[in-house]
Design a protein around this motif. Structure first.
Motif, short mmCIF file in Angstrom:
data_model
loop_
_atom_site.label_atom_id
_atom_site.label_comp_id
_atom_site.label_asym_id
_atom_site.label_seq_id
_atom_site.Cartn_x
_atom_site.Cartn_y
_atom_site.Cartn_z
N LYS A 1 44.60 17.96 67.53
CA LYS A 1 44.40 18.53 66.34
C LYS A 1 44.47 16.60 65.74
N PRO A 2 43.27 17.02 64.77
CA PRO A 2 43.29 15.47 64.59
C PRO A 2 44.57 14.85 63.75
N LYS A 3 45.03 13.78 64.63
CA LYS A 3 45.87 12.52 63.57
C LYS A 3 44.94 12.23 62.39
N VAL A 4 46.62 12.12 61.78
CA VAL A 4 46.48 12.30 60.10
C VAL A 4 46.91 10.09 59.84
N ASN A 5 46.06 10.16 59.23
CA ASN A 5 46.39 8.55 58.67
C ASN A 5 46.93 8.91 57.70
N TRP A 6 47.80 8.39 58.08
CA TRP A 6 49.37 8.19 56.21
C TRP A 6 48.92 7.69 55.25
N ARG A 7 47.89 6.09 55.82
CA ARG A 7 48.26 4.77 54.84
C ARG A 7 46.30 5.29 54.63
N GLU A 8 45.69 6.55 55.21
CA GLU A 8 44.11 6.54 54.20
C GLU A 8 44.42 8.50 53.69
N TRP A 9 45.65 8.71 53.79
CA TRP A 9 45.47 10.13 53.77
C TRP A 9 45.97 10.20 51.61
N VAL A 10 44.93 11.14 51.04
CA VAL A 10 44.95 11.15 50.10
C VAL A 10 44.17 13.00 49.78
N PHE B 1 46.84 22.83 49.43
CA PHE B 1 48.12 22.26 49.87
C PHE B 1 49.13 21.68 48.30
N TYR B 2 47.96 21.28 47.37
CA TYR B 2 49.09 20.76 45.85
C TYR B 2 49.16 22.01 45.13
N TYR B 3 49.35 23.16 45.65
CA TYR B 3 49.17 23.92 44.84
C TYR B 3 50.96 24.40 45.71
N GLY B 4 50.34 24.50 46.03
CA GLY B 4 51.70 24.92 47.50
C GLY B 4 52.74 24.06 47.13
N TRP B 5 52.34 22.83 47.56
CA TRP B 5 53.85 21.88 47.08
C TRP B 5 54.16 21.91 45.26
N LEU B 6 53.19 22.26 44.86
CA LEU B 6 53.89 22.84 43.22
C LEU B 6 54.76 23.19 42.82
N GLN B 7 54.22 24.29 43.60
CA GLN B 7 55.32 25.82 43.91
C GLN B 7 57.08 25.72 44.91
N LYS C 1 52.72 11.95 45.18
CA LYS C 1 52.36 11.32 43.76
C LYS C 1 51.20 10.30 44.14
N PHE C 2 52.01 9.00 45.12
CA PHE C 2 51.27 8.43 45.61
C PHE C 2 49.88 8.00 46.01
N HIS C 3 49.72 9.92 46.70
CA HIS C 3 49.01 9.44 47.73
C HIS C 3 47.51 10.74 46.84
N THR C 4 47.47 10.97 45.26
CA THR C 4 46.96 12.36 44.47
C THR C 4 45.83 11.43 44.33
N GLY C 5 44.93 12.44 44.39
CA GLY C 5 43.51 11.90 43.89
C GLY C 5 43.44 11.98 42.79
N ILE D 1 33.56 12.54 39.98
CA ILE D 1 34.07 12.23 41.05
C ILE D 1 35.46 12.09 42.23
N LEU D 2 36.10 12.52 43.09
CA LEU D 2 37.49 12.45 44.01
C LEU D 2 37.38 10.67 44.36
N VAL D 3 39.03 10.52 43.26
CA VAL D 3 38.73 8.63 43.55
C VAL D 3 39.75 9.07 44.96
N ARG D 4 39.78 8.37 45.69
CA ARG D 4 40.39 7.56 47.10
C ARG D 4 40.49 6.95 47.63
N ASP D 5 40.56 5.91 46.36
CA ASP D 5 41.09 4.58 47.05
C ASP D 5 42.45 4.44 46.74
#
Length: 579
Positions: free
Chosen positions: A53-62, A69-75, A123-127, A133-137
């Motif tokens: 499984k690829p390691k998730v970089n939580w600092r750059e996770w957007v 995932f976002y739709y499921g989290w809202l539910q 919410k801090f990581h939601t683009g 274009i999706l902002v990922r900064d």
């Protein structure tokens, strides 16, 4: 002796050479085995890396708001928000419930707080989209969220107001009232679900019933709290005295208050008469809320009914208008019955005859993909369209028109000019004789007919005329493809046009309906005769032209002679006049 010595020496040298070759082969085999083992090991390592499984970089996770995932989290966030809305007021007003299950409530409280914290982190990581274009900064995402009003509300909902337990006591859950400020998350989740569900009207009714339940729940809890304030059993309006065993159970208390709340908000008029100012104020507020709720419910249900009606009007033609037209034009009862049977077949079996109008609002690309997924398997069964380009079939799929035929209705008759071909989606059709009784064959699902009539094939004996009578046995669903649509599409695919014409000629040849082509020698003789005929005509025209030129020249000479004579005579007249 020398010969034998040479022979022995030759044998010895041969054996030594064989041993050396064997040694070299063994060394090569060992090297090959080592190389194979190394390659296998490398392949296994590559497979392990691929499966890992690829390691998730939580600092750059957007997070992309359009992902699952976002739709499921809202539910998921619906649960803690509704938990706070329903349980906190219940624990505040019904003290016994809070005291009996305090450990459970505290556990659920802090689990909901953990979900609130996780939601803030998400919410801090939601683009967000900027110019499509999706902002990922991460810096821009955090700055945007920190400067928004939603962050202030979220921060207020996470304030540790539970510390007030140290001052007011552990049995005062109302100190957590700030948890209600996360309600915007529920509204967002509800909007997302309504746009994605396949049954939006059912969801709207369910959402309305849930809101009404929360309103009744709150009203029941407030009624019980007001009854406690006034005094249980002090009059007929408040909750009866809890010292009575019949009304002492917590379950009975809640059911009674909920029932009383339903009576007030439904305005059935069977509630006891209030006696004090607090009771009058409570009843007035409830009646005003009931009026608003009634208006909201009527409007929402009316919108649902209107949407259902609009959906049916789009899916099916308006039967009432057709019935009025038939009645005003004095159409026969038999024909009117056939029309009514056709409409009943559409409604009972939910047949859709206006697919193009329903999908018209979608982009062309989505229309094509939907039509391909629905109709391409059916179109691929047609013999002349097999092995054609996929792009050609995708263009033709958009041109298919659904048609429904009633029992006994003729799809086409022998001798009619064919303007379209038909593909049977569902039902059975009979190939009948001119008398309409004798059946030659029965066509079922997946069969097709009329494909030759829409191709202009030279040498077709029947031309574009139908060669058989096709009649529907029961209710039949067909797809029709018109000749004009096929011609327009084939104009952009010349190779496919030649391919289809060749297939059509092959079919006509097998049926014996194609006029045999003229041989090369006969064609050459015809062309020679035409050339000779043209040459003869050209010679005749040249002769006529020469004759006309000669006549024109002689006429010119005669005219010049007459003009000269007239001038001479005019000169004589002029001399005599001067004398």
């Amino acid at each position: 002796m020398n010969r034998w010595a040479q022979v022995f020496r030759w044998h010895r040298m041969k054996k030594e050479d064989e041993q050396e070759e064997k040694g070299e082969q063994e060394e090569k085999g060992e090297k090959g085995e080592k190389e194979e083992k190394g390659e296998r090991k490398q392949e296994s390592e590559d497979v392990k890396r691929a499966l890992a499984k690829p390691k998730v970089n939580w600092r750059e996770w957007v997070i992309d708001p359009s992902e699952e995932f976002y739709y499921g989290w809202l539910q998921v966030m619906i649960v803690p928000v509704f938990y706070n809305w329903v349980i906190l007021i219940c624990r505040t007003c019904f003290k016994e419930i809070d005291q009996q299950y305090l450990t459970l409530w505290l556990t659920l409280d802090y689990l909901s707080d953990l979900l609130y914290v996780a939601d803030t982190f998400i919410k801090f990581h939601t683009g967000y989209l900027e110019q499509g274009i999706l902002v990922r900064d991460r810096a821009r995402l955090q700055k945007r969220y920190l400067h928004s009003s939603r962050f202030r509300w979220d921060l207020a909902s996470l304030l540790p107001t539970d510390l007030l337990y140290l001052w007011v006591g552990i049995h005062q859950p109302l100190v957590r009232v700030n948890r209600f400020l996360r309600t915007s998350r529920v509204n967002e989740a509800v909007d997302r679900i309504e746009t994605r569900t396949s049954y939006p009207n059912v969801f709207r009714i369910s959402k309305l019933m849930l809101y009404i339940f929360v309103l009744l729940h709150w009203n029941a809890c407030l009624y019980f709290a007001l009854s406690r304030y006034i005094g249980f059993g002090s009059d007929h309006w408040v909750y009866p005295d809890t010292s009575d065993p019949e009304f002492a159970a917590v379950r009975r208390q809640y059911y009674y208050c909920f029932w009383f709340s339903v009576l007030i908000l439904t305005t059935v008029g069977d509630t006891p008469q209030p006696t004090c100012e607090e009771e009058f104020l409570f009843m007035i507020a409830d009646l005003l809320i009931a009026v608003l709720v009634f208006a909201y419910v009527v409007g929402d249900v009316g919108n649902v009914i209107t949407n259902l009606r609009d959906r049916d009007n789009v899916f099916f033609p308006n039967h009432e208008l057709v019935k009025s037209y038939l009645r005003n034009r004095y159409i026969s009862k038999e024909l009117r019955k056939r029309v009514n049977d056709w409409y009943q077949h559409l409604y009972i079996n939910r047949k859709i005859t206006r697919e193009n109008e329903i999908l018209r609002q979608l982009p062309v690309q989505l229309q094509t993909e939907i039509a391909v997924s629905v109709h391409l398997p059916t179109l691929s069964k047609v013999t002349i369209f097999q092995n054609c380009e996929t792009s050609l079939l995708e263009e033709l799929v958009l041109k298919l028109t659904p048609q429904v035929y009633s029992p006994g209705e003729y799809v086409c008759r022998k001798g009619d000019v064919g303007h379209e071909m038909y593909i049977i989606k569902e039902g059975k059709l009979a190939v009948v004789a001119d008398d309409g009784v004798t059946e030659y064959a029965v066509l079922s699902d997946g069969n097709f007919f009329g494909e030759i009539s829409i191709l202009n094939i030279k040498g077709n004996k029947s031309g574009n005329r139908r060669t058989a009578n096709i009649r529907s046995i029961g209710h039949s669903d067909l797809f029709s493809l018109s000749k004009e649509d096929l011609t327009n599409v084939l104009s952009e695919f010349p190779a496919a046009k030649r391919h289809l014409e060749e297939k059509g000629r092959q079919i006509l040849t097998k049926m014996g309906m194609l006029v045999e082509a003229v041989s090369g020698e006969e064609e050459q003789e015809r062309m020679q005769a035409k050339v000779e005929r043209l040459e003869g005509c050209l010679n005749a025209l040249q002769t006529k032209l020469a004759r006309l030129m000669a006549e024109l020249e002689s006429s010119n000479h005669k005219l010049l002679a007459r003009v000269g004579q007239l001038e001479f005579e005019m000169e004589g007249w002029t001399d005599s006049m001067s004398e």
